[in-house]
Design a protein around this motif. Structure first.
Motif, PDB file in Angstrom:
ATOM      1  N   MET A 212      30.655  52.018  43.965  1.00 16.00           N
ATOM      2  CA  MET A 212      29.654  52.961  44.463  1.00 16.00           C
ATOM      3  C   MET A 212      29.735  52.989  45.977  1.00 16.00           C
ATOM      4  O   MET A 212      30.045  51.976  46.612  1.00 16.00           O
ATOM      5  CB  MET A 212      28.255  52.548  44.050  1.00 16.00           C
ATOM      6  CG  MET A 212      27.994  52.686  42.588  1.00 16.00           C
ATOM      7  SD  MET A 212      26.252  52.525  42.252  1.00 16.00           S
ATOM      8  CE  MET A 212      26.289  52.720  40.484  1.00 16.00           C
ATOM      9  N   LEU A 213      29.427  54.132  46.526  1.00 15.22           N
ATOM     10  CA  LEU A 213      29.345  54.274  47.975  1.00 15.22           C
ATOM     11  C   LEU A 213      27.926  53.955  48.409  1.00 15.22           C
ATOM     12  O   LEU A 213      26.961  54.449  47.825  1.00 15.22           O
ATOM     13  CB  LEU A 213      29.705  55.706  48.404  1.00 15.22           C
ATOM     14  CG  LEU A 213      29.610  55.962  49.901  1.00 15.22           C
ATOM     15  CD1 LEU A 213      30.716  55.212  50.644  1.00 15.22           C
ATOM     16  CD2 LEU A 213      29.659  57.445  50.193  1.00 15.22           C
ATOM     17  N   GLU A 214      27.815  53.137  49.439  1.00 16.35           N
ATOM     18  CA  GLU A 214      26.514  52.805  50.013  1.00 16.35           C
ATOM     19  C   GLU A 214      26.379  53.540  51.344  1.00 16.35           C
ATOM     20  O   GLU A 214      27.211  53.412  52.235  1.00 16.35           O
ATOM     21  CB  GLU A 214      26.416  51.299  50.233  1.00 16.35           C
ATOM     22  CG  GLU A 214      25.128  50.842  50.852  1.00 16.35           C
ATOM     23  CD  GLU A 214      25.070  49.343  51.055  1.00 16.35           C
ATOM     24  OE1 GLU A 214      24.167  48.901  51.789  1.00 16.35           O
ATOM     25  OE2 GLU A 214      25.921  48.602  50.502  1.00 16.35           O
ATOM     26  N   LEU A 215      25.312  54.310  51.454  1.00 14.60           N
ATOM     27  CA  LEU A 215      25.022  55.042  52.679  1.00 14.60           C
ATOM     28  C   LEU A 215      23.522  54.936  52.923  1.00 14.60           C
ATOM     29  O   LEU A 215      22.727  55.284  52.036  1.00 14.60           O
ATOM     30  CB  LEU A 215      25.461  56.505  52.517  1.00 14.60           C
ATOM     31  CG  LEU A 215      25.579  57.357  53.753  1.00 14.60           C
ATOM     32  CD1 LEU A 215      26.653  56.812  54.704  1.00 14.60           C
ATOM     33  CD2 LEU A 215      25.920  58.787  53.382  1.00 14.60           C
TER      34      LEU A 215
ATOM     35  N   GLY B 189      32.375  46.133  42.423  1.00 18.74           N
ATOM     36  CA  GLY B 189      32.115  44.900  41.692  1.00 18.74           C
ATOM     37  C   GLY B 189      33.291  44.588  40.786  1.00 18.74           C
ATOM     38  O   GLY B 189      33.864  45.494  40.179  1.00 18.74           O
ATOM     39  N   HIS B 190      33.653  43.317  40.723  1.00 19.19           N
ATOM     40  CA  HIS B 190      34.754  42.832  39.880  1.00 19.19           C
ATOM     41  C   HIS B 190      34.215  41.697  39.007  1.00 19.19           C
ATOM     42  O   HIS B 190      33.594  40.775  39.535  1.00 19.19           O
ATOM     43  CB  HIS B 190      35.891  42.264  40.733  1.00 19.19           C
ATOM     44  CG  HIS B 190      36.518  43.241  41.668  1.00 19.19           C
ATOM     45  ND1 HIS B 190      35.870  43.769  42.758  1.00 19.19           N
ATOM     46  CD2 HIS B 190      37.750  43.765  41.684  1.00 19.19           C
ATOM     47  CE1 HIS B 190      36.685  44.592  43.405  1.00 19.19           C
ATOM     48  NE2 HIS B 190      37.836  44.604  42.772  1.00 19.19           N
ATOM     49  N   HIS B 191      34.451  41.777  37.718  1.00 18.23           N
ATOM     50  CA  HIS B 191      34.066  40.699  36.799  1.00 18.23           C
ATOM     51  C   HIS B 191      35.285  40.394  35.942  1.00 18.23           C
ATOM     52  O   HIS B 191      35.792  41.263  35.233  1.00 18.23           O
ATOM     53  CB  HIS B 191      32.885  41.121  35.926  1.00 18.23           C
ATOM     54  CG  HIS B 191      32.326  40.012  35.097  1.00 18.23           C
ATOM     55  ND1 HIS B 191      31.484  39.053  35.610  1.00 18.23           N
ATOM     56  CD2 HIS B 191      32.494  39.715  33.788  1.00 18.23           C
ATOM     57  CE1 HIS B 191      31.148  38.203  34.643  1.00 18.23           C
ATOM     58  NE2 HIS B 191      31.758  38.584  33.529  1.00 18.23           N
ATOM     59  N   VAL B 192      35.774  39.159  36.033  1.00 14.68           N
ATOM     60  CA  VAL B 192      37.001  38.751  35.349  1.00 14.68           C
ATOM     61  C   VAL B 192      36.655  37.732  34.262  1.00 14.68           C
ATOM     62  O   VAL B 192      35.931  36.758  34.521  1.00 14.68           O
ATOM     63  CB  VAL B 192      38.013  38.137  36.345  1.00 14.68           C
ATOM     64  CG1 VAL B 192      39.285  37.697  35.629  1.00 14.68           C
ATOM     65  CG2 VAL B 192      38.325  39.126  37.462  1.00 14.68           C
ATOM     66  N   VAL B 193      37.175  37.967  33.074  1.00 15.16           N
ATOM     67  CA  VAL B 193      37.014  37.054  31.945  1.00 15.16           C
ATOM     68  C   VAL B 193      38.416  36.631  31.513  1.00 15.16           C
ATOM     69  O   VAL B 193      39.273  37.485  31.262  1.00 15.16           O
ATOM     70  CB  VAL B 193      36.300  37.729  30.756  1.00 15.16           C
ATOM     71  CG1 VAL B 193      36.151  36.745  29.594  1.00 15.16           C
ATOM     72  CG2 VAL B 193      34.965  38.312  31.179  1.00 15.16           C
ATOM     73  N   VAL B 194      38.637  35.323  31.442  1.00 14.52           N
ATOM     74  CA  VAL B 194      39.932  34.807  30.981  1.00 14.52           C
ATOM     75  C   VAL B 194      39.704  33.972  29.729  1.00 14.52           C
ATOM     76  O   VAL B 194      38.883  33.051  29.724  1.00 14.52           O
ATOM     77  CB  VAL B 194      40.636  33.958  32.074  1.00 14.52           C
ATOM     78  CG1 VAL B 194      41.900  33.309  31.516  1.00 14.52           C
ATOM     79  CG2 VAL B 194      40.962  34.828  33.284  1.00 14.52           C
TER      80      VAL B 194
ATOM     81  N   ALA C  66      32.884  38.909  41.813  1.00 18.12           N
ATOM     82  CA  ALA C  66      32.794  39.096  43.263  1.00 18.12           C
ATOM     83  C   ALA C  66      32.698  40.595  43.539  1.00 18.12           C
ATOM     84  O   ALA C  66      33.033  41.422  42.694  1.00 18.12           O
ATOM     85  CB  ALA C  66      34.008  38.499  43.963  1.00 18.12           C
ATOM     86  N   VAL C  67      32.258  40.904  44.748  1.00 21.54           N
ATOM     87  CA  VAL C  67      32.173  42.294  45.183  1.00 21.54           C
ATOM     88  C   VAL C  67      33.034  42.458  46.422  1.00 21.54           C
ATOM     89  O   VAL C  67      32.939  41.672  47.368  1.00 21.54           O
ATOM     90  CB  VAL C  67      30.716  42.693  45.498  1.00 21.54           C
ATOM     91  CG1 VAL C  67      30.652  44.105  46.077  1.00 21.54           C
ATOM     92  CG2 VAL C  67      29.843  42.583  44.250  1.00 21.54           C
ATOM     93  N   GLY C  68      33.883  43.471  46.405  1.00 26.32           N
ATOM     94  CA  GLY C  68      34.644  43.854  47.588  1.00 26.32           C
ATOM     95  C   GLY C  68      33.907  44.978  48.284  1.00 26.32           C
ATOM     96  O   GLY C  68      33.416  45.905  47.630  1.00 26.32           O
ATOM     97  N   SER C  69      33.816  44.916  49.612  1.00 33.53           N
ATOM     98  CA  SER C  69      33.117  45.949  50.386  1.00 33.53           C
ATOM     99  C   SER C  69      34.011  46.413  51.522  1.00 33.53           C
ATOM    100  O   SER C  69      34.509  45.593  52.291  1.00 33.53           O
ATOM    101  CB  SER C  69      31.803  45.403  50.944  1.00 33.53           C
ATOM    102  OG  SER C  69      30.944  45.007  49.885  1.00 33.53           O
ATOM    103  N   THR C  70      34.200  47.727  51.604  1.00 39.65           N
ATOM    104  CA  THR C  70      35.099  48.320  52.588  1.00 39.65           C
ATOM    105  C   THR C  70      34.381  49.465  53.296  1.00 39.65           C
ATOM    106  O   THR C  70      33.791  50.327  52.637  1.00 39.65           O
ATOM    107  CB  THR C  70      36.369  48.852  51.886  1.00 39.65           C
ATOM    108  OG1 THR C  70      36.973  47.783  51.148  1.00 39.65           O
ATOM    109  CG2 THR C  70      37.362  49.406  52.886  1.00 39.65           C
TER     110      THR C  70
ATOM    111  N   ASN D 195      40.379  48.394  47.507  1.00 40.84           N
ATOM    112  CA  ASN D 195      38.999  48.408  47.051  1.00 40.84           C
ATOM    113  C   ASN D 195      38.471  49.835  46.940  1.00 40.84           C
ATOM    114  O   ASN D 195      37.733  50.161  46.020  1.00 40.84           O
ATOM    115  CB  ASN D 195      38.140  47.597  48.029  1.00 40.84           C
ATOM    116  CG  ASN D 195      36.774  47.328  47.491  1.00 40.84           C
ATOM    117  OD1 ASN D 195      36.615  46.754  46.425  1.00 40.84           O
ATOM    118  ND2 ASN D 195      35.770  47.749  48.232  1.00 40.84           N
ATOM    119  N   VAL D 196      38.883  50.697  47.864  1.00 44.77           N
ATOM    120  CA  VAL D 196      38.418  52.082  47.871  1.00 44.77           C
ATOM    121  C   VAL D 196      39.011  52.858  46.694  1.00 44.77           C
ATOM    122  O   VAL D 196      38.385  53.771  46.166  1.00 44.77           O
ATOM    123  CB  VAL D 196      38.752  52.761  49.221  1.00 44.77           C
ATOM    124  CG1 VAL D 196      38.267  54.197  49.245  1.00 44.77           C
ATOM    125  CG2 VAL D 196      38.126  51.979  50.372  1.00 44.77           C
TER     126      VAL D 196
END
Length: 187
Positions: free
Chosen positions: A59-62, A93-98, A109-113, A160-161
């Motif tokens: 999502m874009l945050e503004l 947002g990234h959610h990894v299940v192994v 974790a969340v990546g923010s750019t 990320n974008v």
């Protein structure tokens, strides 16, 4: 992901995103990524196979507000009038299940750019919206399509974008003892 050597199977989660709330836009993407990954995980019959499952949401945050997919042309045009000439933050947002060796482990974790948009004219906004591209993408823009010309600067991870941060994903997988090269598809 395919360009990065992976051969993922894409499974749509079917999660209803309406009504999901969080304290921050970044928190909202984290929660949606978790819900999507967990929904798909619940449908898998793994038979003991080692499996890496990744759920993402962007999502874009503004101005502290979260903007997802606009869905229709009117909303997309309004969004672009708000974004033009400004800088926002694209949160993914990234959610990894192994699943491996009979155990299940997760990391999130969340990546923010930071993304700076060109000061588009009304005619450019209307022309872009008319292509349909911004209607079904987070924040109503792309950097790897027609909208790329309207993004003046990216500060942070450009992956990320596009929708998934490969460096962040690699880091999460490393925490789960999954080596990135082990995921490369056979050549």
């Amino acid at each position: 992901m395919r360009s990065a050597g992976l051969d993922p199977e894409v499974i749509v989660s079917g999660v209803d995103e309406s009504g999901i709330e969080a304290a921050t836009p970044a928190g909202l993407t984290a929660e949606l990524a978790r819900l999507k990954a967990e929904a798909v995980d619940a449908t898998l019959d793994l038979d003991g196979r080692t499996t890496v499952l990744i759920g993402c949401d962007s999502m874009l945050e503004l101005d502290g507000q979260a903007y997802g997919k606009p869905g229709d042309a009117g909303v997309a045009a309004e969004r672009w009038r708000l974004m033009r000439g400004r800088t926002g933050v694209l949160n993914t947002g990234h959610h990894v299940v192994v699943h491996a060796g009979g155990s299940r482990t997760v990391r999130s974790a969340v990546g923010s750019t930071r993304v700076t948009f060109a000061d588009l004219s009304d005619a450019e906004i209307e022309a872009y919206v008319a292509t349909g591209e911004p209607l079904e993408v987070a924040g109503a823009f792309t950097v790897d399509g027609l909208g790329g010309a309207f993004v003046e600067r990216i500060e942070g991870d450009p992956h990320n974008v596009v929708g998934i941060s490969l460096p962040l994903l690699r880091s999460l997988l490393r925490e789960l003892d999954v080596a990135w090269p082990s995921l490369w598809a056979p050549g």
